[in-house]
Design an enzyme around this catalytic site. Structure first.
Site, mmCIF file in Angstrom:
data_model
loop_
_atom_site.group_PDB
_atom_site.id
_atom_site.type_symbol
_atom_site.label_atom_id
_atom_site.label_comp_id
_atom_site.label_asym_id
_atom_site.label_seq_id
_atom_site.Cartn_x
_atom_site.Cartn_y
_atom_site.Cartn_z
ATOM 1 N N HIS A 125 53.720 42.359 60.171
ATOM 2 C CA HIS A 125 52.716 42.745 59.162
ATOM 3 C C HIS A 125 51.336 42.947 59.778
ATOM 4 O O HIS A 125 50.451 43.488 59.128
ATOM 5 C CB HIS A 125 52.642 41.668 58.070
ATOM 6 N N ASP A 152 43.027 45.354 61.220
ATOM 7 C CA ASP A 152 43.934 44.863 60.171
ATOM 8 C C ASP A 152 45.243 45.624 60.249
ATOM 9 O O ASP A 152 45.234 46.836 60.484
ATOM 10 C CB ASP A 152 43.298 45.104 58.785
HETATM 11 P P1 ADP Z 1 45.842 39.607 54.543
HETATM 12 O O1 ADP Z 1 47.317 39.706 54.464
HETATM 13 O O2 ADP Z 1 45.351 39.593 55.956
HETATM 14 O O3 ADP Z 1 45.265 38.479 53.776
HETATM 15 P P2 ADP Z 1 45.650 41.984 52.777
HETATM 16 O O4 ADP Z 1 44.443 42.729 52.336
HETATM 17 O O5 ADP Z 1 46.771 42.836 53.235
HETATM 18 O O6 ADP Z 1 45.186 40.943 53.914
HETATM 19 O O7 ADP Z 1 46.186 41.116 51.586
HETATM 20 C C1 ADP Z 1 45.383 40.193 50.916
HETATM 21 C C2 ADP Z 1 46.029 39.840 49.593
HETATM 22 O O8 ADP Z 1 45.428 38.646 49.127
HETATM 23 C C3 ADP Z 1 45.837 40.899 48.548
HETATM 24 O O9 ADP Z 1 47.022 41.051 47.794
HETATM 25 C C4 ADP Z 1 44.681 40.360 47.705
HETATM 26 O O10 ADP Z 1 44.778 40.707 46.343
HETATM 27 C C5 ADP Z 1 44.830 38.874 47.859
HETATM 28 N N1 ADP Z 1 43.507 38.216 47.824
HETATM 29 C C6 ADP Z 1 42.514 38.357 48.704
HETATM 30 N N2 ADP Z 1 41.453 37.635 48.346
HETATM 31 C C7 ADP Z 1 41.771 37.011 47.205
HETATM 32 C C8 ADP Z 1 41.103 36.092 46.335
HETATM 33 N N3 ADP Z 1 39.882 35.622 46.561
HETATM 34 N N4 ADP Z 1 41.785 35.664 45.273
HETATM 35 C C9 ADP Z 1 43.030 36.104 45.024
HETATM 36 N N5 ADP Z 1 43.708 36.950 45.805
HETATM 37 C C10 ADP Z 1 43.093 37.390 46.880
HETATM 38 O O1 F6P Z 2 49.630 39.579 56.000
HETATM 39 C C1 F6P Z 2 49.313 38.906 57.150
HETATM 40 C C2 F6P Z 2 49.405 37.406 56.960
HETATM 41 O O2 F6P Z 2 49.167 36.864 58.179
HETATM 42 C C3 F6P Z 2 50.701 36.825 56.527
HETATM 43 O O3 F6P Z 2 51.672 36.702 57.488
HETATM 44 C C4 F6P Z 2 50.211 35.515 56.075
HETATM 45 O O4 F6P Z 2 51.118 34.869 55.267
HETATM 46 C C5 F6P Z 2 48.955 35.907 55.346
HETATM 47 O O5 F6P Z 2 48.403 36.903 56.099
HETATM 48 C C6 F6P Z 2 48.038 34.781 54.961
HETATM 49 O O6 F6P Z 2 47.832 33.855 55.975
HETATM 50 P P1 F6P Z 2 48.332 32.366 55.907
HETATM 51 O O7 F6P Z 2 49.799 32.387 55.655
HETATM 52 O O8 F6P Z 2 47.955 31.816 57.230
HETATM 53 O O9 F6P Z 2 47.610 31.718 54.777
#
Ligand code: ADP
Ligand code: F6P
Length: 535
Positions: free
Chosen positions: A169, A381
């Site tokens: 991912h 990202d």
């Molecule tokens: P990552 O996997 O690195 O966290 P992404 O942008 O791909 O980054 O996914 C983040 C996910 O977490 C999204 O589905 C988003 O809606 C959710 N998210 C991010 N910040 C918040 C928050 N403060 N509260 C709820 N959901 C959140």
């Molecule tokens: O989408 C990338 C990712 O690293 C997932 O593998 C992971 O579950 C998520 O972001 C959130 O991080 P964590 O599991 O460390 O809270």
């Protein structure tokens, strides 16, 4: 032929739910992060098993809570408990102090502690043991992300014969970065034990292939269409690009609910009835939050007329708080927010609203709908689903997306978004200024285009295309590479078709055509062509 006769067993470090302890007991929470959001949305209504960590240790009786969580789902949840030492050295340590920064091109943040590697191997074997107890020969085991790169080898040692896939991912780094990893060869070799290996973007896949060429020259790489076939000794793996998406329909539908519209209107009334800029991230140094705040500060400096008329709402979900880099980041972000607010606040206007908590889905949707500008500027990202969620929630067709060229979503959304280099604060400040002054017609045509792309590249298509890449078992071993390989036969995509159950999925669904989009002179959407292969 790639039919799955049994179940799909998803395996990831995190389950879609997290069990959080508090003084009076424990409660279920939604896991944050792209993996959990996407897979949960894509797997809704499908049978199967999801194996992962619920955030708990071995002595906790979490079965009643897991059963409650599974009750609302179509698949079973099976947890892998981690001891305190494993949480510290596998999850915080190897996964998030080594692989996470390295794969995001930030090697100076790595802590290459050799003990982390010992525990990483041990925990991968632990996950494999639980999978081995669960899987049958005709199941498909789908392992997700960088925490579990060694599981295929352990599963094979345990005698598991089911086919196995791996999806990364996060980004895959270039050879100059990857080769810094002391355990690079065993990791590459273990990855090649999977029958299918998937990446978010073409750049990640080509970095992986370049690493093989440099570090495992005995591996052979053959170009099929649309995927590659990599051979090592008697084994071969399909290696492909599968950009992840969101459940566009569900986001759009939920964002259209009257209570969300009312909540969005309330946010606008209370925060700003002028230009509202939104950032939503896990509090992670890869997300470029300090850089974003500095860009916003530069906007207020360079364009004094914007003061009082533009407000940034930055929502962060606490993440990996045990790790020193993340503790420093929180302090840095909070200091910057208070500096900007100290310098520019006026009666009736606070420039930055900072929210540090996990928002519920409805609250998040209301913020997406309330925003005029989605500011998504990670330094690096894998994909970034926030960018796609923002587009899907823009049912009023008035939001502008500013996205980093270093997010997986950047190249994919470049035709409708304003694409920026997050390290170029002046460029980001200018993009904010331009977005704030864009005509309603320009905004509408851009967001329409973006919504069409996000709709097409949705999470269901991601799952379909990955499962379709699974080779039949006889294609993954024996014989010279390429002898028995033939690319999947393209068939017409069937959007909106309900998956017929995991057992039938792979044979019944088609590979993705990848439409190309462009803004015409009149800024109207044109779909240029549809190609099943790489761009
Ligand atoms: P990552 O996997 O690195 O966290 P992404 O942008 O791909 O980054 O996914 C983040 C996910 O977490 C999204 O589905 C988003 O809606 C959710 N998210 C991010 N910040 C918040 C928050 N403060 N509260 C709820 N959901 C959140
Ligand atoms: O989408 C990338 C990712 O690293 C997932 O593998 C992971 O579950 C998520 O972001 C959130 O991080 P964590 O599991 O460390 O809270």
């Amino acid at each position: 032929m790639n039919e799955i006769k049994g179940r799909v067993i998803n395996v990831s470090n995190r389950l879609p739910v997290l069990i959080r302890k508090y003084a009076g007991g424990a409660r279920l929470e939604r896991s944050s992060g792209g993996l959990a959001t996407a897979l949960e949305a894509g797997w809704r209504d499908q049978p199967g098993v999801w194996i992962g960590w619920a955030g708990t240790g071995p002595d906790e009786n979490i079965e009643p809570l897991l059963l409650r969580a599974a009750h609302r789902r179509s698949y079973t949840l099976r947890s892998v408990a981690l001891t305190e030492e494993e949480t510290a050295k596998f999850y915080s340590g190897f996964a998030n102090e080594i692989i996470w920064p390295l794969f995001h091109d930030m090697p100076s943040r790595c802590n290459f502690d050799p003990e982390y590697w010992e525990i990483y191997q041990r925990v991968n074997r632990k996950f494999a043991k639980v999978v081995a107890e669960t899987a049958q020969e005709d199941d498909f085991i789908w392992v997700h992300d960088y925490h579990l790169m060694l599981t295929a080898a352990s599963l094979k040692e345990a005698g598991v014969r089911a086919r196995m896939g791996f999806f990364l991912h996060i980004p895959f780094p270039s050879p100059d970065v990857f080769e810094k990893l002391p355990w690079k060869k065993p990791i590459l070799k273990s990855l090649l034990e999977f029958d299918v290996i998937g990446f978010q973007g073409d750049r990640d896949r080509s970095n992986f292939v370049s690493c093989l060429e440099r570090l495992l020259p005995e591996a052979t790489v053959e170009r099929g269409s649309p995927h590659l076939l990599v051979g090592l000794e008697e084994r071969r793996s399909v290696v492909g690009t599968f950009p992840i998406g969101i459940d566009f329909e569900a986001f759009g539908r939920d964002a259209a609910r009257p209570e969300i519209a009312a909540h969005a209107a309330e946010i606008r009334k209370r925060v700003s009835d002028d230009v509202l800029v939104l950032g939503v991230d896990r509090l992670d140094y890869t997300k470029g939050i300090p850089e974003r705040l500095k860009s916003f500060r530069l906007l207020l400096r360079r364009f004094p007329e914007m003061r009082g008329h533009i407000t940034l709402v930055q929502v962060v979900v606490p993440s990996r708080e045990e790790i020193p880099n993340y503790k420093h980041l929180r302090r840095e972000v909070e200091l910057l927010v208070s500096q900007i607010n100290g310098e520019y606040t006026e009666p009736g206007w606070v420039p930055v609203h900072y929210i540090h908590r996990n928002l519920g889905r409805d609250e998040l949707l209301a913020y997406y709908r309330a925003a005029d500008i989605g500011l998504v500027t990670p330094l690096k990202d894998g994909m970034n689903l926030v960018a796609k969620e923002f587009c899907a929630a823009q049912i009023d067709e008035r939001g502008v997306l500013i996205v980093s060229e270093f997010a997986g979503a950047g190249p994919e959304l470049r035709s409708g978004a304003i694409v920026v280099n997050p390290n170029d604060f002046a460029e980001v400040a200018q993009a904010l200024y331009d977005a704030a002054h864009m005509t309603a017609e320009d905004k509408r045509s851009r967001i329409r285009l973006l919504r069409q792309i996000v709709k097409d590249h949705n999470v269901h298509r991601w799952i379909r295309s990955f499962l379709e890449a699974i080779p039949s078992s006889d294609r993954t071993k024996g014989g010279p590479v390429g002898d028995s390989w033939s690319p999947p036969t393209p068939s017409k995509d069937r959007p909106g078709q309900k998956m017929p159950g995991v057992a039938l999925v792979a044979s019944a669904l088609s590979p993705p055509g990848r439409p190309r989009y462009a803004m015409g002179k009149d800024a109207k959407l044109r779909v240029m062509s549809s190609a099943a292969g790489e761009d």
